[in-house]
Design a protein around this motif. Structure first.
Motif, PDB file in Angstrom:
ATOM      1  N   LEU A 339      32.904 -46.661  12.261  1.00  0.00           N
ATOM      2  CA  LEU A 339      34.421 -46.634  11.970  1.00  0.00           C
ATOM      3  C   LEU A 339      35.240 -47.550  13.037  1.00  0.00           C
ATOM      4  CD1 LEU A 339      34.725 -42.518  11.418  1.00  0.00           C
ATOM      5  CD2 LEU A 339      34.702 -44.402   9.566  1.00  0.00           C
ATOM      6  N   ARG A 340      34.626 -47.501  14.021  1.00  0.00           N
ATOM      7  CA  ARG A 340      35.377 -48.346  15.069  1.00  0.00           C
ATOM      8  C   ARG A 340      35.325 -49.958  14.651  1.00  0.00           C
ATOM      9  NH1 ARG A 340      32.983 -44.778  18.769  1.00  0.00           N
ATOM     10  NH2 ARG A 340      31.488 -46.457  19.109  1.00  0.00           N
ATOM     11  N   GLU A 341      34.207 -50.506  14.232  1.00  0.00           N
ATOM     12  CA  GLU A 341      34.194 -51.677  13.744  1.00  0.00           C
ATOM     13  C   GLU A 341      34.868 -51.865  12.610  1.00  0.00           C
ATOM     14  OE1 GLU A 341      29.900 -52.452  12.886  1.00  0.00           O
ATOM     15  OE2 GLU A 341      29.377 -52.222  14.859  1.00  0.00           O
ATOM     16  N   VAL A 342      34.852 -51.041  11.751  1.00  0.00           N
ATOM     17  CA  VAL A 342      35.737 -51.454  10.413  1.00  0.00           C
ATOM     18  C   VAL A 342      37.247 -51.256  10.665  1.00  0.00           C
ATOM     19  CG1 VAL A 342      35.967 -50.674   7.950  1.00  0.00           C
ATOM     20  CG2 VAL A 342      33.660 -51.037   9.009  1.00  0.00           C
ATOM     21  N   LEU A 343      37.609 -50.065  11.280  1.00  0.00           N
ATOM     22  CA  LEU A 343      38.808 -49.882  11.259  1.00  0.00           C
ATOM     23  C   LEU A 343      39.797 -50.408  12.576  1.00  0.00           C
ATOM     24  CD1 LEU A 343      38.814 -45.964  10.193  1.00  0.00           C
ATOM     25  CD2 LEU A 343      38.681 -48.067   8.760  1.00  0.00           C
ATOM     26  N   ARG A 356      33.876 -50.597   2.909  1.00  0.00           N
ATOM     27  CA  ARG A 356      33.114 -51.354   3.820  1.00  0.00           C
ATOM     28  C   ARG A 356      32.354 -50.371   4.690  1.00  0.00           C
ATOM     29  NH1 ARG A 356      36.851 -54.617   7.277  1.00  0.00           N
ATOM     30  NH2 ARG A 356      35.258 -55.350   8.303  1.00  0.00           N
ATOM     31  N   LEU A 357      32.448 -49.104   4.234  1.00  0.00           N
ATOM     32  CA  LEU A 357      31.718 -48.085   5.353  1.00  0.00           C
ATOM     33  C   LEU A 357      30.331 -47.828   4.635  1.00  0.00           C
ATOM     34  CD1 LEU A 357      34.716 -45.699   5.985  1.00  0.00           C
ATOM     35  CD2 LEU A 357      33.800 -47.401   7.565  1.00  0.00           C
ATOM     36  N   TYR A 359      27.322 -47.428   5.860  1.00  0.00           N
ATOM     37  CA  TYR A 359      26.389 -46.386   6.644  1.00  0.00           C
ATOM     38  C   TYR A 359      26.954 -45.091   6.162  1.00  0.00           C
ATOM     39  CZ  TYR A 359      23.718 -43.656   9.874  1.00  0.00           C
ATOM     40  OH  TYR A 359      22.822 -42.657  10.436  1.00  0.00           O
ATOM     41  N   THR A 360      28.138 -44.951   6.307  1.00  0.00           N
ATOM     42  CA  THR A 360      28.992 -43.852   6.113  1.00  0.00           C
ATOM     43  C   THR A 360      28.723 -43.268   4.777  1.00  0.00           C
ATOM     44  OG1 THR A 360      30.740 -44.254   7.659  1.00  0.00           O
ATOM     45  CG2 THR A 360      31.209 -42.429   6.141  1.00  0.00           C
ATOM     46  N   GLU A 361      28.757 -44.065   3.755  1.00  0.00           N
ATOM     47  CA  GLU A 361      28.432 -43.841   2.423  1.00  0.00           C
ATOM     48  C   GLU A 361      27.217 -43.229   2.196  1.00  0.00           C
ATOM     49  OE1 GLU A 361      28.373 -45.851  -1.982  1.00  0.00           O
ATOM     50  OE2 GLU A 361      30.335 -46.193  -0.492  1.00  0.00           O
ATOM     51  N   ARG A 362      26.251 -44.001   2.726  1.00  0.00           N
ATOM     52  CA  ARG A 362      24.873 -43.383   2.844  1.00  0.00           C
ATOM     53  C   ARG A 362      24.698 -42.078   3.344  1.00  0.00           C
ATOM     54  NH1 ARG A 362      23.013 -48.435   5.147  1.00  0.00           N
ATOM     55  NH2 ARG A 362      21.890 -47.543   6.928  1.00  0.00           N
ATOM     56  N   VAL A 363      25.600 -41.782   4.382  1.00  0.00           N
ATOM     57  CA  VAL A 363      25.355 -40.313   5.016  1.00  0.00           C
ATOM     58  C   VAL A 363      26.025 -39.351   4.170  1.00  0.00           C
ATOM     59  CG1 VAL A 363      26.363 -38.939   6.714  1.00  0.00           C
ATOM     60  CG2 VAL A 363      25.705 -41.185   7.360  1.00  0.00           C
ATOM     61  N   ILE A 364      27.143 -39.803   3.310  1.00  0.00           N
ATOM     62  CA  ILE A 364      27.648 -38.858   2.173  1.00  0.00           C
ATOM     63  C   ILE A 364      26.727 -38.563   1.189  1.00  0.00           C
ATOM     64  CG2 ILE A 364      29.514 -38.789   0.761  1.00  0.00           C
ATOM     65  CD1 ILE A 364      31.306 -40.340   2.602  1.00  0.00           C
ATOM     66  N   LYS A 365      26.171 -39.405   0.737  1.00  0.00           N
ATOM     67  CA  LYS A 365      25.037 -39.285  -0.375  1.00  0.00           C
ATOM     68  C   LYS A 365      24.009 -38.329   0.135  1.00  0.00           C
ATOM     69  CE  LYS A 365      25.833 -43.728  -2.772  1.00  0.00           C
ATOM     70  NZ  LYS A 365      25.133 -44.996  -2.993  1.00  0.00           N
ATOM     71  N   CYS A 460      38.786 -38.369   4.884  1.00  0.00           N
ATOM     72  CA  CYS A 460      38.791 -37.269   5.918  1.00  0.00           C
ATOM     73  C   CYS A 460      37.762 -37.524   7.183  1.00  0.00           C
ATOM     74  CB  CYS A 460      38.328 -35.931   5.276  1.00  0.00           C
ATOM     75  SG  CYS A 460      38.523 -34.487   6.179  1.00  0.00           S
ATOM     76  N   LEU A 461      36.810 -38.163   6.796  1.00  0.00           N
ATOM     77  CA  LEU A 461      35.811 -38.246   7.710  1.00  0.00           C
ATOM     78  C   LEU A 461      36.536 -39.330   8.948  1.00  0.00           C
ATOM     79  CD1 LEU A 461      32.018 -38.897   6.494  1.00  0.00           C
ATOM     80  CD2 LEU A 461      33.120 -36.963   8.129  1.00  0.00           C
ATOM     81  N   CYS A 462      37.088 -40.427   8.350  1.00  0.00           N
ATOM     82  CA  CYS A 462      37.712 -41.218   9.285  1.00  0.00           C
ATOM     83  C   CYS A 462      38.827 -40.519  10.118  1.00  0.00           C
ATOM     84  CB  CYS A 462      38.553 -42.269   8.567  1.00  0.00           C
ATOM     85  SG  CYS A 462      37.548 -43.555   7.443  1.00  0.00           S
ATOM     86  N   GLY A 463      39.556 -39.743   9.623  1.00  0.00           N
ATOM     87  CA  GLY A 463      40.453 -39.049  10.619  1.00  0.00           C
ATOM     88  C   GLY A 463      39.846 -37.900  11.417  1.00  0.00           C
TER      89      GLY A 463
END
Length: 516
Positions: A339-343, A356-357, A359-365, A460-463
């Motif tokens: 999140l820090r890298e992308v945002l 572009r997230l 890894y985050t998408e893999r976590v959600i899956k 929501c994860l970003c926030g």
């Protein structure tokens, strides 16, 4: 008199025919593995003895004992329970087997024949209208609402933390459900003035409907509508549905007044505009106003369906996702790093940022694999089926498909209870059966709102993760309860530690270590 005799004979012959068909089908299906049962009542004694709260666990036990396809029988219905990806593909990928089973009929008093419960031409027409409401140009406009509701959520968490000398464990499900319901009301329905009291009452009514439904399914007599209406639960259901319909009626009527005051050409031209929205409710109301292709009752069916499905499934997914991250701190830290890298220093993510997230998408899956919001779906075989597991299923067979068991199969996912986002790396997915992962179902009747849900989850994860470090209460496994969506018997509790405080504590610890 002759007419009465003819009617009586016709009724008797029809009933006899139904009984003969049932027992003929039962003989064919008897080859499918099953728990031990009585020759007359099948497995009814097991179903009647089990506490409804333990029914979810009972089905999991059956799956372990009897494999990826097994049979449950009662005097009035035989169901085939499936969790094999090959069998699921045969059913879900075909436009043939699209009719929902009678289980969904118990929702009809509430949801009518909306997109969840309808079939045939009616379903096709509604799906065509509603698909336009989830075009990516429209979804990207919803991101502002998701970001705004996430800000309110994090503020609410901060207020709750301030009430205690140290942050306490918070039951996240009510908080998240409140947020997703408000977001659904504002995005798809165009309503910003839903009060907190209305939200709470609506959520309570939905939970009550889930319990009433499961109690009815477990009772042979109350499956008959004319008997159920006379019972205490039947009367309670009517009161609950009245409350639910009041809520959606208010939303529809208020939005209709707003639309009638707008410039019609301007509104209609906004469908694929990047500057304006064509919400789901707007599309339905315009279809009613323009060509009467849907009536008021039809609009309410879809609003009821989407207000329930659109907020509850996402709330469940997000609650389990936050708990998964709280339980695996190293994964939580890796998501926060991405999140820090992308945002960077942006206050909110953009639509492009969320895509572009990776890894985050893999976590959600992975979270949706372990905790699918809809753990079970049901259809009726529209023609004879020879399953990939080698069983013949006659036309009309009730097919219960258990996504929860599919996702936790050790034959598909080694060490299935381990939370491992790398399962969804491209190399690891390429050899997996395409129907081994079904958090949004698949085929022609897949979830119409899956992109909407994923967008809200990421937002929501970003926030939350950019403001808080998550800690769980020590519970790594849940006791699940049978319901319309995946629910737990216990609260899902998480502690939200402000990152600023965590960083300060680490700095102090490092200074003490250096001094030592």
């Amino acid at each position: 008199m002759t007419l009465l005799v003819l009617v009586a004979v016709a009724g008797f012959l029809y009933l006899l025919n139904q009984i003969l068909r049932y027992y003929k089908t039962s003989r064919i299906l008897s080859k499918v593995p099953s728990p031990p049962g009585h020759w007359l009542i099948g497995n009814m004694d097991i179903i009647l003895k089990i506490n409804p709260d333990d029914f979810f666990d009972l089905l999991r036990d059956f799956s372990k004992k009897y494999g990826s396809i097994y049979r449950l029988s009662t005097p009035y219905i035989t169901t085939i329970n499936i969790s094999d990806p090959g069998d699921l593909e045969m059913i879900l990928s075909q436009p043939k087997h699209m009719s929902k089973s009678k289980v969904y009929g118990f929702l009809q008093n509430w949801l009518g024949e909306g997109l969840l419960t309808s079939s045939g031409l009616k379903w096709q027409k509604r799906r065509k209208i509603l698909t336009r409401a989830f075009h990516f140009n429209i979804l990207r406009q919803f991101l502002d609402v998701f970001n705004d509701e996430t800000d309110k959520l994090t503020q609410q968490i901060r207020d709750m933390n301030n009430e205690n000398t140290v942050p306490a464990y918070i039951d996240v499900v009510p908080l998240i459900s409140h947020m997703t319901l408000k977001a659904m009301g504002e995005t798809s329905m165009g309503m910003k003035n839903i009060t907190d009291t209305e939200v709470v009452l609506y959520r309570q009514s939905i939970h009550k409907m889930g319990k009433l439904l499961l109690e009815r399914i477990g009772s042979p007599l109350t499956r008959l509508s004319f008997i159920y209406r006379l019972t205490r639960n039947g009367r309670e259901e009517n009161r609950t549905i009245h409350q639910l319909h009041q809520f959606t009626d208010t939303i529809i009527k208020q939005r209709e007044k707003q639309i009638l005051n707008l410039d019609r050409l301007e509104l209609a031209s906004s469908l694929y505009s990047e500057r304006k929205l064509m919400r789901m409710l707007d599309l339905l109301l315009l279809a009613k106003i323009d060509d009467n292709s849907i009536d008021y009752e039809g609009i309410r069916e879809e609003v009821d369906t989407f207000m329930f499905e659109g907020h509850d499934t996402t709330a469940v997914a997000l609650s389990f996702l936050l708990h998964s991250l709280a339980s695996h701190v190293h994964i939580q830290d890796e998501v926060r790093r991405e999140l820090r890298e992308v945002l960077g220093d942006k206050p909110h993510p953009t639509y492009a940022d969320l895509h572009r997230l990776e890894y985050t998408e893999r976590v959600i899956k992975e979270s949706l694999r372990l905790y699918p919001s809809v753990p079970f779906i049901s259809r009726i075989a529209s023609e004879d089926i020879l399953t990939s597991t080698g069983y013949f299923l006659p036309k009309g067979t009730v097919l219960h498909m258990h996504i929860f068991d599919l996702h936790r199969s050790s034959e598909i996912y080694p060490d299935p209870l381990k939370f491992d986002p790398d399962r969804f790396l491209l190399d690891n997915c390429s050899q997996r059966h395409p129907f081994a992962y079904l958090p949004f179902s698949a085929g022609p009747r897949n979830c119409i709102g899956q992109k909407f849900a994923l967008l809200e989850l990421k937002s929501c994860l970003c926030g939350v993760l950019r403001k808080y470090r998550l800690e769980h209460d020590g519970k790594n496994e849940f006791r699940f309860a049978a319901d319309l969506v995946l629910r737990t018997k216990d609260a899902i509790k998480i502690k939200f530690l402000p990152l600023s405080k965590v960083k300060l504590e680490r700095t102090v610890q490092n200074e003490n270590l250096i001094a030592t």
